[in-house]
Design a protein around this motif. Sequence first.
Motif, PDB file in Angstrom:
ATOM      1  N   GLU A 260       0.728  -1.155   0.078  1.00 56.46           N
ATOM      2  CA  GLU A 260       0.063   0.077  -0.048  1.00 56.46           C
ATOM      3  C   GLU A 260       0.922   1.148   0.230  1.00 56.46           C
ATOM      4  O   GLU A 260       0.561   2.357  -0.688  1.00 56.46           O
ATOM      5  CB  GLU A 260      -0.970   0.041   1.235  1.00 56.46           C
ATOM      6  N   VAL A 261       1.851   1.283   0.783  1.00 58.89           N
ATOM      7  CA  VAL A 261       2.654   2.420   0.988  1.00 58.89           C
ATOM      8  C   VAL A 261       3.583   2.619  -0.337  1.00 58.89           C
ATOM      9  O   VAL A 261       3.533   3.816  -0.825  1.00 58.89           O
ATOM     10  CB  VAL A 261       3.766   2.494   2.249  1.00 58.89           C
ATOM     11  N   TRP A 262       4.113   1.430  -0.734  1.00 50.66           N
ATOM     12  CA  TRP A 262       4.831   1.359  -2.147  1.00 50.66           C
ATOM     13  C   TRP A 262       4.231   2.218  -3.318  1.00 50.66           C
ATOM     14  O   TRP A 262       4.325   2.958  -4.020  1.00 50.66           O
ATOM     15  CB  TRP A 262       5.273   0.199  -2.614  1.00 50.66           C
ATOM     16  N   ALA A 263       2.899   1.522  -3.461  1.00 56.32           N
ATOM     17  CA  ALA A 263       1.947   1.825  -4.350  1.00 56.32           C
ATOM     18  C   ALA A 263       1.607   3.695  -4.404  1.00 56.32           C
ATOM     19  O   ALA A 263       1.565   4.311  -5.338  1.00 56.32           O
ATOM     20  CB  ALA A 263       0.396   1.207  -4.629  1.00 56.32           C
ATOM     21  N   ALA A 264       1.397   4.178  -2.907  1.00 57.19           N
ATOM     22  CA  ALA A 264       1.297   5.390  -3.023  1.00 57.19           C
ATOM     23  C   ALA A 264       2.424   6.294  -3.287  1.00 57.19           C
ATOM     24  O   ALA A 264       2.214   7.110  -3.607  1.00 57.19           O
ATOM     25  CB  ALA A 264       0.642   5.553  -1.234  1.00 57.19           C
ATOM     26  N   GLY A 265       3.668   5.746  -2.999  1.00 57.48           N
ATOM     27  CA  GLY A 265       4.436   6.504  -3.311  1.00 57.48           C
ATOM     28  C   GLY A 265       4.854   6.600  -4.823  1.00 57.48           C
ATOM     29  O   GLY A 265       4.943   7.791  -5.399  1.00 57.48           O
ATOM     30  N   GLN A 266       4.709   5.604  -5.525  1.00 55.04           N
ATOM     31  CA  GLN A 266       4.546   5.557  -7.000  1.00 55.04           C
ATOM     32  C   GLN A 266       3.457   6.762  -7.469  1.00 55.04           C
ATOM     33  O   GLN A 266       3.671   7.488  -8.555  1.00 55.04           O
ATOM     34  CB  GLN A 266       4.398   4.203  -7.799  1.00 55.04           C
ATOM     35  N   GLN A 267       2.371   6.438  -7.134  1.00 56.77           N
ATOM     36  CA  GLN A 267       1.411   7.409  -7.515  1.00 56.77           C
ATOM     37  C   GLN A 267       1.404   8.827  -7.154  1.00 56.77           C
ATOM     38  O   GLN A 267       1.474   9.889  -8.159  1.00 56.77           O
ATOM     39  CB  GLN A 267       0.103   7.099  -6.852  1.00 56.77           C
ATOM     40  N   GLU A 268       2.333   9.101  -6.015  1.00 58.16           N
ATOM     41  CA  GLU A 268       2.685  10.443  -5.782  1.00 58.16           C
ATOM     42  C   GLU A 268       3.558  11.374  -7.174  1.00 58.16           C
ATOM     43  O   GLU A 268       3.577  12.249  -7.326  1.00 58.16           O
ATOM     44  CB  GLU A 268       3.427  10.606  -4.622  1.00 58.16           C
ATOM     45  N   VAL A 269       4.882  10.014  -7.266  1.00 59.71           N
ATOM     46  CA  VAL A 269       5.787  10.562  -8.334  1.00 59.71           C
ATOM     47  C   VAL A 269       4.893  10.925  -9.528  1.00 59.71           C
ATOM     48  O   VAL A 269       5.185  12.049 -10.423  1.00 59.71           O
ATOM     49  CB  VAL A 269       6.913   9.552  -8.747  1.00 59.71           C
ATOM     50  N   MET A 270       4.032   9.860 -10.075  1.00 61.51           N
ATOM     51  CA  MET A 270       3.437  10.299 -11.384  1.00 61.51           C
ATOM     52  C   MET A 270       2.360  11.402 -11.566  1.00 61.51           C
ATOM     53  O   MET A 270       2.092  12.470 -12.172  1.00 61.51           O
ATOM     54  CB  MET A 270       2.641   9.040 -11.931  1.00 61.51           C
ATOM     55  N   ASP A 271       1.692  11.770  -9.945  1.00 64.13           N
ATOM     56  CA  ASP A 271       1.097  13.001 -10.056  1.00 64.13           C
ATOM     57  C   ASP A 271       1.831  14.354 -10.074  1.00 64.13           C
ATOM     58  O   ASP A 271       1.222  14.840 -10.769  1.00 64.13           O
ATOM     59  CB  ASP A 271       0.358  12.751  -8.517  1.00 64.13           C
ATOM     60  N   ARG A 272       2.953  14.169  -9.661  1.00 65.45           N
ATOM     61  CA  ARG A 272       3.889  15.149  -9.791  1.00 65.45           C
ATOM     62  C   ARG A 272       4.247  15.423 -11.113  1.00 65.45           C
ATOM     63  O   ARG A 272       4.299  16.741 -11.655  1.00 65.45           O
ATOM     64  CB  ARG A 272       5.104  14.875  -8.967  1.00 65.45           C
ATOM     65  N   LEU A 273       4.785  14.628 -11.887  1.00 68.52           N
ATOM     66  CA  LEU A 273       4.711  14.619 -13.169  1.00 68.52           C
ATOM     67  C   LEU A 273       3.453  15.247 -14.140  1.00 68.52           C
ATOM     68  O   LEU A 273       3.836  16.020 -14.798  1.00 68.52           O
ATOM     69  CB  LEU A 273       5.317  13.304 -13.909  1.00 68.52           C
ATOM     70  N   ALA A 274       2.372  14.625 -13.697  1.00 70.24           N
ATOM     71  CA  ALA A 274       1.266  15.130 -14.441  1.00 70.24           C
ATOM     72  C   ALA A 274       1.036  16.533 -14.123  1.00 70.24           C
ATOM     73  O   ALA A 274       0.553  17.284 -14.945  1.00 70.24           O
ATOM     74  CB  ALA A 274       0.048  14.190 -13.934  1.00 70.24           C
ATOM     75  N   VAL A 275       1.263  17.050 -13.042  1.00 73.35           N
ATOM     76  CA  VAL A 275       1.120  18.372 -12.595  1.00 73.35           C
ATOM     77  C   VAL A 275       1.732  19.425 -13.550  1.00 73.35           C
ATOM     78  O   VAL A 275       1.594  20.379 -13.680  1.00 73.35           O
ATOM     79  CB  VAL A 275       1.409  18.499 -10.876  1.00 73.35           C
ATOM     80  N   GLN A 276       3.331  18.950 -13.927  1.00 73.85           N
ATOM     81  CA  GLN A 276       3.964  19.680 -14.666  1.00 73.85           C
ATOM     82  C   GLN A 276       3.765  19.936 -15.987  1.00 73.85           C
ATOM     83  O   GLN A 276       4.129  20.756 -16.716  1.00 73.85           O
ATOM     84  CB  GLN A 276       5.425  19.049 -14.280  1.00 73.85           C
ATOM     85  N   GLU A 277       2.999  19.117 -16.660  1.00 72.51           N
ATOM     86  CA  GLU A 277       2.603  18.875 -17.957  1.00 72.51           C
ATOM     87  C   GLU A 277       1.740  20.286 -18.170  1.00 72.51           C
ATOM     88  O   GLU A 277       1.046  20.734 -17.514  1.00 72.51           O
ATOM     89  CB  GLU A 277       1.610  17.810 -18.214  1.00 72.51           C
ATOM     90  N   GLY A 278       2.278  21.044 -19.403  1.00 78.70           N
ATOM     91  CA  GLY A 278       1.861  22.362 -19.737  1.00 78.70           C
ATOM     92  C   GLY A 278       2.062  23.502 -19.099  1.00 78.70           C
ATOM     93  O   GLY A 278       1.785  24.695 -19.201  1.00 78.70           O
TER      94      GLY A 278
END
Length: 386
Positions: A260-278
């Motif tokens: 659960e913690v591992w998946a949350a950490g990966q999602q946080e990275v991908m969310d940070r990447l998505a925020v940077q788009e545009g």
Amino acid sequence: MAERGGTNSGSSLKAYADLCRLPGPWCTAYVDAGTGTVDTLEAGDVRPGNVRSQLEAQGAVAADLDAMEQALEPAAGVPAPVSRYVLVREGKAVLNELLPGRQVLPERVVVSPVPDLLPVVKHRPEEFPYVVAEVSREHGEIRLYRAGAGGPAAVQEVEGESEHVHKFHGGGWSELRFQHHTEDVWRRNADEVAGEIDRVARASGARLIVLAGDIRARGLVQEQLSDASRALVSEVDSHTHTAGADSANLEDQVNQRVAEVWAAGQQEVMDRLAVQEGQGNPESAVGIGAVVHALQQAQVEVLILDDASLSERTLLALDAEPWVALGEEETLAAGVLGKVPAPAALLRAAALTDAEVLLVPGPVLPEGSDAAALLRWSTGPQVPES
């Protein structure tokens, strides 16, 4: 107190940085190492010779062949499935790791100008230290684990006071006095256990603390933990030190919490990447060209790769900064070690610039890219894909 010890959002390759600075050639072997059945025992007996033949065909020198053959001798008593990752240079096995679990890539036996870290990164997708603490009112066992590494890396035992650890039921004033004394003992023991949990968690960079054991002791220990440790705590209702306890139940619960913690950490990275788009001046790079240029400036905080789609592409590995290049025009004053598979070149550059690494399937990356990165600082508009 006794200690028994052995050897984020992504894998940290810092431990490999010094190796990555050394010149090659390097011999890499990533192979099955199971010895659990008659068939695998026979395979284990012939494997060192087979690997030797493959490396010899690629031009490996005799000293490296001898070192690799010796490193691949079957490991007795290691339960299957298990894989082995070996790096050999100048007649010495500089890395020889048994990796619990099945192979996550096809067998890999190569001679190359740089070490190929992809198998070990793929096998251990991230450096995930976590603590499992089993506590009672007079004792604590604190185990440090690293996800994917099998057994505990270290075990600490805290033996608290055991005299008057159980409440007195004599009645009257004496009972009240003994109860207060007993609760003081519990608190002192909990304080000692909590202090040790804090120390282990802080030293290891633990991302999770699983607290198991006696329910009253768990509460007392959690109260005494530092704020930083308390934020990492997940309690489980299991106590393997009691009669008839099921250790498999605790292991299952711990594995679930880690996932659960591992998946949350990966999602946080991908969310940070998505925020940077545009964004006008993003703190991210998307595409192999932009990522290479960011690595050349030691700008990458987290390197995000679809290694499978990059497997047929090559990059130049360099013997000094900027360590990696798309072509000869980018090498600056560095010498070219050779063309190497892009994943190996990028992972080496990540290790040399202290970037973390996250391996992902291609569809999750923006714009169908093979690589992306979160950056330590922005440098303006993104570099066009090469």
